[in-house]
Design a protein around this motif. Structure first.
Motif, PDB file in Angstrom:
ATOM      1  N   LEU A  27       0.835  -1.186   0.000  1.00 20.74           N
ATOM      2  CA  LEU A  27       0.000   0.000   0.000  1.00 20.74           C
ATOM      3  C   LEU A  27       0.879   1.249   0.000  1.00 20.74           C
ATOM      4  O   LEU A  27       2.056   1.200   0.364  1.00 20.74           O
ATOM      5  N   GLU A  28       0.283   2.364  -0.371  1.00 14.37           N
ATOM      6  CA  GLU A  28       1.070   3.578  -0.591  1.00 14.37           C
ATOM      7  C   GLU A  28       1.841   4.014   0.649  1.00 14.37           C
ATOM      8  O   GLU A  28       2.992   4.450   0.560  1.00 14.37           O
ATOM      9  N   TYR A  29       1.222   3.877   1.827  1.00 15.84           N
ATOM     10  CA  TYR A  29       1.889   4.340   3.043  1.00 15.84           C
ATOM     11  C   TYR A  29       3.003   3.383   3.490  1.00 15.84           C
ATOM     12  O   TYR A  29       3.843   3.742   4.316  1.00 15.84           O
ATOM     13  N   GLU A  30       3.025   2.148   2.925  1.00 15.08           N
ATOM     14  CA  GLU A  30       3.983   1.141   3.381  1.00 15.08           C
ATOM     15  C   GLU A  30       5.342   1.221   2.698  1.00 15.08           C
ATOM     16  O   GLU A  30       6.312   0.650   3.203  1.00 15.08           O
ATOM     17  N   GLU A  31       5.437   1.905   1.577  1.00 16.49           N
ATOM     18  CA  GLU A  31       6.668   1.805   0.799  1.00 16.49           C
ATOM     19  C   GLU A  31       7.057   3.135   0.162  1.00 16.49           C
ATOM     20  O   GLU A  31       6.208   3.891  -0.315  1.00 16.49           O
ATOM     21  N   ILE A  32       8.365   3.389   0.169  1.00 11.56           N
ATOM     22  CA  ILE A  32       8.957   4.503  -0.557  1.00 11.56           C
ATOM     23  C   ILE A  32       9.818   3.895  -1.661  1.00 11.56           C
ATOM     24  O   ILE A  32      10.731   3.109  -1.386  1.00 11.56           O
ATOM     25  N   VAL A  33       9.524   4.235  -2.895  1.00  5.76           N
ATOM     26  CA  VAL A  33      10.254   3.689  -4.033  1.00  5.76           C
ATOM     27  C   VAL A  33      11.091   4.797  -4.659  1.00  5.76           C
ATOM     28  O   VAL A  33      10.559   5.860  -4.999  1.00  5.76           O
ATOM     29  N   CYS A  34      12.391   4.556  -4.802  1.00  4.90           N
ATOM     30  CA  CYS A  34      13.262   5.557  -5.411  1.00  4.90           C
ATOM     31  C   CYS A  34      14.543   4.882  -5.890  1.00  4.90           C
ATOM     32  O   CYS A  34      14.747   3.676  -5.688  1.00  4.90           O
ATOM     33  N   ASP A  35      15.393   5.663  -6.508  1.00  6.52           N
ATOM     34  CA  ASP A  35      16.699   5.180  -6.944  1.00  6.52           C
ATOM     35  C   ASP A  35      17.638   5.198  -5.743  1.00  6.52           C
ATOM     36  O   ASP A  35      17.993   6.268  -5.239  1.00  6.52           O
ATOM     37  N   LEU A  36      18.038   4.032  -5.270  1.00  4.04           N
ATOM     38  CA  LEU A  36      18.879   3.957  -4.080  1.00  4.04           C
ATOM     39  C   LEU A  36      20.329   4.329  -4.352  1.00  4.04           C
ATOM     40  O   LEU A  36      21.135   4.383  -3.414  1.00  4.04           O
ATOM     41  N   GLU A  37      20.657   4.589  -5.607  1.00  5.40           N
ATOM     42  CA  GLU A  37      22.010   5.019  -5.949  1.00  5.40           C
ATOM     43  C   GLU A  37      22.148   6.537  -5.914  1.00  5.40           C
ATOM     44  O   GLU A  37      23.264   7.059  -6.006  1.00  5.40           O
ATOM     45  N   GLU A  38      21.039   7.256  -5.780  1.00  4.74           N
ATOM     46  CA  GLU A  38      21.126   8.708  -5.780  1.00  4.74           C
ATOM     47  C   GLU A  38      21.657   9.223  -4.448  1.00  4.74           C
ATOM     48  O   GLU A  38      21.893   8.458  -3.501  1.00  4.74           O
ATOM     49  N   ASP A  39      21.848  10.525  -4.354  1.00  3.75           N
ATOM     50  CA  ASP A  39      22.452  11.140  -3.187  1.00  3.75           C
ATOM     51  C   ASP A  39      21.646  10.825  -1.928  1.00  3.75           C
ATOM     52  O   ASP A  39      20.401  10.865  -1.937  1.00  3.75           O
ATOM     53  N   VAL A  40      22.363  10.523  -0.851  1.00  2.00           N
ATOM     54  CA  VAL A  40      21.708  10.154   0.404  1.00  2.00           C
ATOM     55  C   VAL A  40      20.801  11.282   0.900  1.00  2.00           C
ATOM     56  O   VAL A  40      19.718  11.025   1.451  1.00  2.00           O
ATOM     57  N   ALA A  41      21.215  12.524   0.710  1.00  2.09           N
ATOM     58  CA  ALA A  41      20.400  13.656   1.157  1.00  2.09           C
ATOM     59  C   ALA A  41      19.038  13.673   0.469  1.00  2.09           C
ATOM     60  O   ALA A  41      18.016  13.990   1.099  1.00  2.09           O
ATOM     61  N   LEU A  42      19.011  13.324  -0.826  1.00  2.06           N
ATOM     62  CA  LEU A  42      17.738  13.298  -1.559  1.00  2.06           C
ATOM     63  C   LEU A  42      16.856  12.162  -1.059  1.00  2.06           C
ATOM     64  O   LEU A  42      15.631  12.320  -0.919  1.00  2.06           O
ATOM     65  N   ILE A  43      17.465  10.989  -0.789  1.00  6.42           N
ATOM     66  CA  ILE A  43      16.699   9.858  -0.261  1.00  6.42           C
ATOM     67  C   ILE A  43      16.136  10.212   1.104  1.00  6.42           C
ATOM     68  O   ILE A  43      14.963   9.941   1.404  1.00  6.42           O
ATOM     69  N   LEU A  44      16.947  10.847   1.925  1.00  3.39           N
ATOM     70  CA  LEU A  44      16.506  11.240   3.262  1.00  3.39           C
ATOM     71  C   LEU A  44      15.353  12.231   3.194  1.00  3.39           C
ATOM     72  O   LEU A  44      14.394  12.151   3.970  1.00  3.39           O
TER      73      LEU A  44
END
Length: 454
Positions: A76-93
């Motif tokens: 479900l939407e609230y359960e997962e964050i999908v992104c490129d894990l190779e991008e900058d840590v600050a952006l993921i954070l």
């Protein structure tokens, strides 16, 4: 796909009878908002398993590439964050914090089940002020040469080793130790690009194969650490074991002990299966083992975490091979669950959230189940996999296949993933060597292929 043979059943502990009610209570407690454990960068099958065993308890940070190829139902939407894990840590954070605010979620712990994602997990945990091994410790664990160098300097038993750049380095080390030498990547998984050298010719051949293999894998996160250097390590004969343990406030608790089963010679280092064992059958002193684990973990800066460790016992001498802050993977979690009802994945989540988890196991009396890994014997395209004879064998408890019709198999050393067909769980018959029974059961699996490569 999972195949449950009708002639055999597996009895589960009575504690699992209320599992549905427990899961429903967890779902109501943790659904949407609330406190959750962040699982960083795991595979879609693990996400699916954890969603079923810990509904609403976990927030998943999943790579876009992993979610795109997943066959399981999407969280479900609230359960997962999908992104490129190779991008900058600050952006993921930043994406994590936006998600937490949107769904009124807080994070109370961080875990990672995959070596490639542990450093990211460490960096995120640091920024979120959560407990997790520091990035420097993760880097030490990821480098097999550095790990053993630290242990050796502190007098912690491990095989002799050397950093190698060429065949000449390997041959010099081979002459130095006066016996067989194992070469392997600085980082890596299982038996991939691991070779045994017993002569000058084999030293030269193994060096070329590992350097070529590393060059081909330079874009893969698991092998990006080094593509021109590798480890030469003294070969140690003996029984090899895999173990999960917790280290908390300097105290060690063993969660499980399994012996690795090897009955084939090629490719070197291939693990054919795992068998739950205890201290007496393994010939190990538990106090001595716990002390070595404690010293080995503290030398790498590991504390308040679950660790997986591989080690060899040679004539009552314990030698550490590698250690990493995650539980063992492969088919081990399924083996533990079927043998004892012990869910190591959920235990890791609860441990990270500082909550009380189910009691661990080190031995399953009367249920010495074996997980037998199934490998193809040649390259080609799978036409059909027949399990009829395997299902009828009274030792078989469960069959789980990942290879299906149309599956393309390429044998090692070119590919170490596609030749894996799945695993079976079986109850070994008394009085017969387990390795012999593994051979017998493997012969009952029929793999029909077209376009087979001889």
């Amino acid at each position: 796909m999972s195949i449950n043979p009708t002639p055999c059943t597996l009895d589960f502990p009575s504690s699992t009878k209320n599992l549905f009610l427990q899961r429903e209570r967890r779902r109501l407690q943790y659904e949407t908002g609330g406190s959750k454990v962040l699982v960083v960068g795991t595979t879609s099958d693990y996400v699916d398993l954890l969603r079923k065993s810990n509904p609403g308890r976990v927030l998943y940070l999943t790579a876009q590439s992993e979610r795109d190829k997943a066959g399981e139902s999407r969280p479900l939407e609230y359960e997962e964050i999908v992104c490129d894990l190779e991008e900058d840590v600050a952006l993921i954070l930043q994406k994590i914090r936006v998600h937490l605010h949107r769904w009124d979620i807080s994070v109370e712990g961080v875990v990672s089940f995959d070596c490639e994602s542990m450093e990211l997990a460490a960096l995120l945990a640091r920024e979120l002020s959560l407990s997790y091994p520091p990035p420097d410790s993760i880097r030490l664990c990821r480098d097999k040469f550095v790990t053993k160098s630290i242990w050796q300097a502190k007098g912690i038993p491990c095989p002799h080793h050397k950093l190698a750049l060429s065949a000449e380095d390997v041959m010099d080390f081979w002459q130095e130790v006066g016996g067989p030498v194992v070469v392997k990547p600085l980082s890596g998984s299982g038996s991939e690009l691991v070779f045994l050298c017993s002569s000058r010719k084999e030293c030269e051949r193994a060096t070329h194969m590992i350097l070529d293999g590393l060059a081909e894998r330079k874009e893969m996160p698991l092998y990006s650490q080094a593509t021109t250097s590798f480890v030469a390590e003294e070969f140690v004969a003996g029984n090899e074991f895999s173990c999960d343990f917790t280290i908390k406030r300097g105290r060690i608790e063993i969660l499980r002990l399994t012996r690795k089963l090897k009955y084939t010679e090629k490719p070197f280092g291939t693990i054919n299966g795992y068998m739950i064992t205890d201290w007496q059958r393994a010939g190990i002193n538990q106090e001595q083992l716990s002390l070595i684990f404690k010293l080995g973990a503290e030398a790498l800066g590991l504390s308040d975490v679950i660790c997986m460790v591989d080690f060899i016992v040679d004539h009552d001498k314990i030698l550490l091979l590698e250690m990493t802050p995650r539980p063992g993977g492969d088919c081990i979690p399924f083996l533990l669950h079927k043998a004892a009802g012990f869910d190591i994945l959920s235990y890791f989540v609860e441990f990270a959230g500082n909550r009380t988890a189910a009691s661990p196991v080190t031995c399953v009396s009367g249920k010495e189940l074996v997980a037998l890994r199934l490998h193809a014997e040649r390259s080609g395209d799978v036409a059909k996999i027949k399990t009829d004879r395997l299902s009828l064998d009274p030792r078989t408890r469960e069959i789980n296949l990942v290879g299906q019709a149309g599956h393309r198999i390429t044998m090692p050393p070119s590919d170490y993933d596609s030749w894996y067909l799945g695993y079976i769980l079986f109850q070994p018959a008394p009085g017969i060597p387990v390795e012999q029974q593994c051979r017998e059961l493997r012969c009952l699996l029929e793999v029909e292929m077209y376009n087979a490569d001889n």
